[in-house]
Enzyme design. Sequence first.
Site, mmCIF file in Angstrom:
data_model
loop_
_atom_site.group_PDB
_atom_site.id
_atom_site.type_symbol
_atom_site.label_atom_id
_atom_site.label_comp_id
_atom_site.label_asym_id
_atom_site.label_seq_id
_atom_site.Cartn_x
_atom_site.Cartn_y
_atom_site.Cartn_z
ATOM 1 N N CYS A 72 0.836 -1.181 0.001
ATOM 2 C CA CYS A 72 0.136 0.069 0.050
ATOM 3 C C CYS A 72 0.980 1.251 -0.098
ATOM 4 O O CYS A 72 1.555 1.342 0.898
ATOM 5 C CB CYS A 72 -0.790 0.151 1.334
ATOM 6 S SG CYS A 72 -1.828 1.770 1.478
ATOM 7 N N CYS A 75 0.533 3.656 3.263
ATOM 8 C CA CYS A 75 0.775 2.900 4.619
ATOM 9 C C CYS A 75 2.151 3.849 5.003
ATOM 10 O O CYS A 75 2.839 3.970 3.855
ATOM 11 C CB CYS A 75 1.147 1.798 4.858
ATOM 12 S SG CYS A 75 -0.569 0.779 5.072
ATOM 13 N N HIS A 135 -4.128 1.162 7.890
ATOM 14 C CA HIS A 135 -4.567 0.702 6.547
ATOM 15 C C HIS A 135 -6.155 0.369 6.600
ATOM 16 O O HIS A 135 -6.869 0.629 5.628
ATOM 17 C CB HIS A 135 -3.631 -0.404 6.238
ATOM 18 C CG HIS A 135 -3.934 -0.890 4.934
ATOM 19 N ND1 HIS A 135 -3.691 -0.206 3.658
ATOM 20 C CD2 HIS A 135 -4.779 -1.928 4.340
ATOM 21 C CE1 HIS A 135 -4.071 -0.773 2.575
ATOM 22 N NE2 HIS A 135 -4.913 -1.998 2.911
ATOM 23 N N ASN A 175 -13.911 9.393 -1.567
ATOM 24 C CA ASN A 175 -14.693 8.174 -2.110
ATOM 25 C C ASN A 175 -14.420 7.090 -1.209
ATOM 26 O O ASN A 175 -13.148 6.652 -0.997
ATOM 27 C CB ASN A 175 -13.920 7.744 -3.415
ATOM 28 C CG ASN A 175 -14.324 8.696 -4.697
ATOM 29 O OD1 ASN A 175 -15.643 8.899 -4.755
ATOM 30 N ND2 ASN A 175 -13.688 8.860 -5.387
ATOM 31 N N HIS A 186 -6.730 2.114 1.370
ATOM 32 C CA HIS A 186 -6.370 2.936 2.725
ATOM 33 C C HIS A 186 -7.322 3.877 2.733
ATOM 34 O O HIS A 186 -7.662 4.755 1.806
ATOM 35 C CB HIS A 186 -4.877 3.067 2.490
ATOM 36 C CG HIS A 186 -4.288 3.753 3.549
ATOM 37 N ND1 HIS A 186 -3.146 3.156 4.253
ATOM 38 C CD2 HIS A 186 -4.227 4.787 4.353
ATOM 39 C CE1 HIS A 186 -2.748 3.797 5.416
ATOM 40 N NE2 HIS A 186 -3.634 4.724 5.282
ATOM 41 N N HIS A 188 -8.440 7.450 2.689
ATOM 42 C CA HIS A 188 -8.035 8.653 2.149
ATOM 43 C C HIS A 188 -9.013 9.173 1.404
ATOM 44 O O HIS A 188 -10.034 9.044 1.050
ATOM 45 C CB HIS A 188 -6.691 8.281 1.140
ATOM 46 C CG HIS A 188 -7.112 7.883 0.109
ATOM 47 N ND1 HIS A 188 -7.714 6.422 -0.316
ATOM 48 C CD2 HIS A 188 -7.154 8.306 -1.305
ATOM 49 C CE1 HIS A 188 -7.952 6.363 -1.720
ATOM 50 N NE2 HIS A 188 -7.573 7.316 -2.298
ATOM 51 N N GLN A 190 -9.339 13.124 -1.581
ATOM 52 C CA GLN A 190 -8.523 13.885 -2.435
ATOM 53 C C GLN A 190 -8.992 15.177 -2.326
ATOM 54 O O GLN A 190 -10.006 15.645 -1.855
ATOM 55 C CB GLN A 190 -8.727 13.301 -3.985
ATOM 56 C CG GLN A 190 -8.163 11.970 -3.976
ATOM 57 C CD GLN A 190 -8.199 11.602 -5.451
ATOM 58 O OE1 GLN A 190 -7.516 12.052 -6.165
ATOM 59 N NE2 GLN A 190 -8.997 10.428 -5.750
HETATM 60 ZN ZN LIG Z 1 -2.391 1.480 3.621
#
Ligand SMILES: [Zn+2]
Length: 360
Positions: A72, A75, A135, A175, A186, A188, A190
Amino acid sequence: MTAPIRAKLADGRDLLFFALPGHLPAPVADRRPLPPRVPDQSQLRYDRATGRWVIVAALRQDRTYKPPPDQCPLCPGPTGLTSEVPAPDYDVVVFENRFPSLSGTGAPLGAPSGAGFAAAPGHGRTEVICFSSDHTGSFAQLPPAHARLVVDAWRHRSADLMAAPGIEQVFCFENRGEEIGVTLTHPHGQIYGYPFLTPRTAAMLGQADTHRMCHGDNLFASLLAAEIADGSRIVTRNELFTAFVPFAARWPVEVHIYPNRFVRNIIDLDDAELDAFARLYLDVLGRFDRMYSAPLPYISALHQFAYTEAQAEGYFHVELMSIRRNATKLKYLAASESAMDAFISDVTPESVAERLRGLG
Ligand SMILES: [Zn+2]
């Protein structure tokens, strides 16, 4: 909020660490052999038929697609060899997207005047924001102080990008869920800095200007007051924010969150409002995740407006939406929605609001 700690990635991109009180980010050198960045990686093409800009970002075909968990890129990477975040750990980080839809600096774009094809370099900014180093976590699972740190990071980036030359609109979004095409699990989001006003925002501001002319007040304040007075679509409220399913909801699950006071963007919220916003946002996401046995896929969109005359009627709010219709079915955009922008909803907004109210 204390200022973020800044670092650079191997190809020169900015990396910003936002830390909880008592945590000191400790970035290490990014030792990956990344290829140098190419300027003007995307192109904007103007669709004269609709008056809308389209971003053509062909290089995104090569972006990281569903990597195994041990690879990932979000991470923490303590060796500086494996990750976009070269550090032993972090709370919240923001960095420029390695595969940007928009990059570089230019002038804001209006409607082209000529009659032929019109294109422009894809200037602007696209950033990735990691909500946590965990994660397998999600935004909904963040403790309130950590959610507030994400809100502070959104605010910092919004102020920074709104002040950048050539950026017309700043869009922070998340999203969540493979169902809606998320390629990295993971947690997150934008942040986009567009060089033009997006079609939905332009339409909303047009409606708001017309409303002001006809009724003498702000459209969004009027909608919020009407939802509160009606009450049947309110999901949850606190003293400073209100969450409701809008009267004309388009999606199977759709919730809008408004501050009770008119502000244009997240930068204008005061300290108490920022806390109240983080709390109400977590409250709504928690209800989403209790709807079905698996977490709800969703898109969360922060609608923010710049300090310009053209955007003066814009009222900061968040629009959350999900394509999940029930435990087993998703709503796909069909002919009416895709071809004509005319949404057909299978559920009443009132029944969705009642369901979400019961999940508090
Ligand atoms: Zn991750």
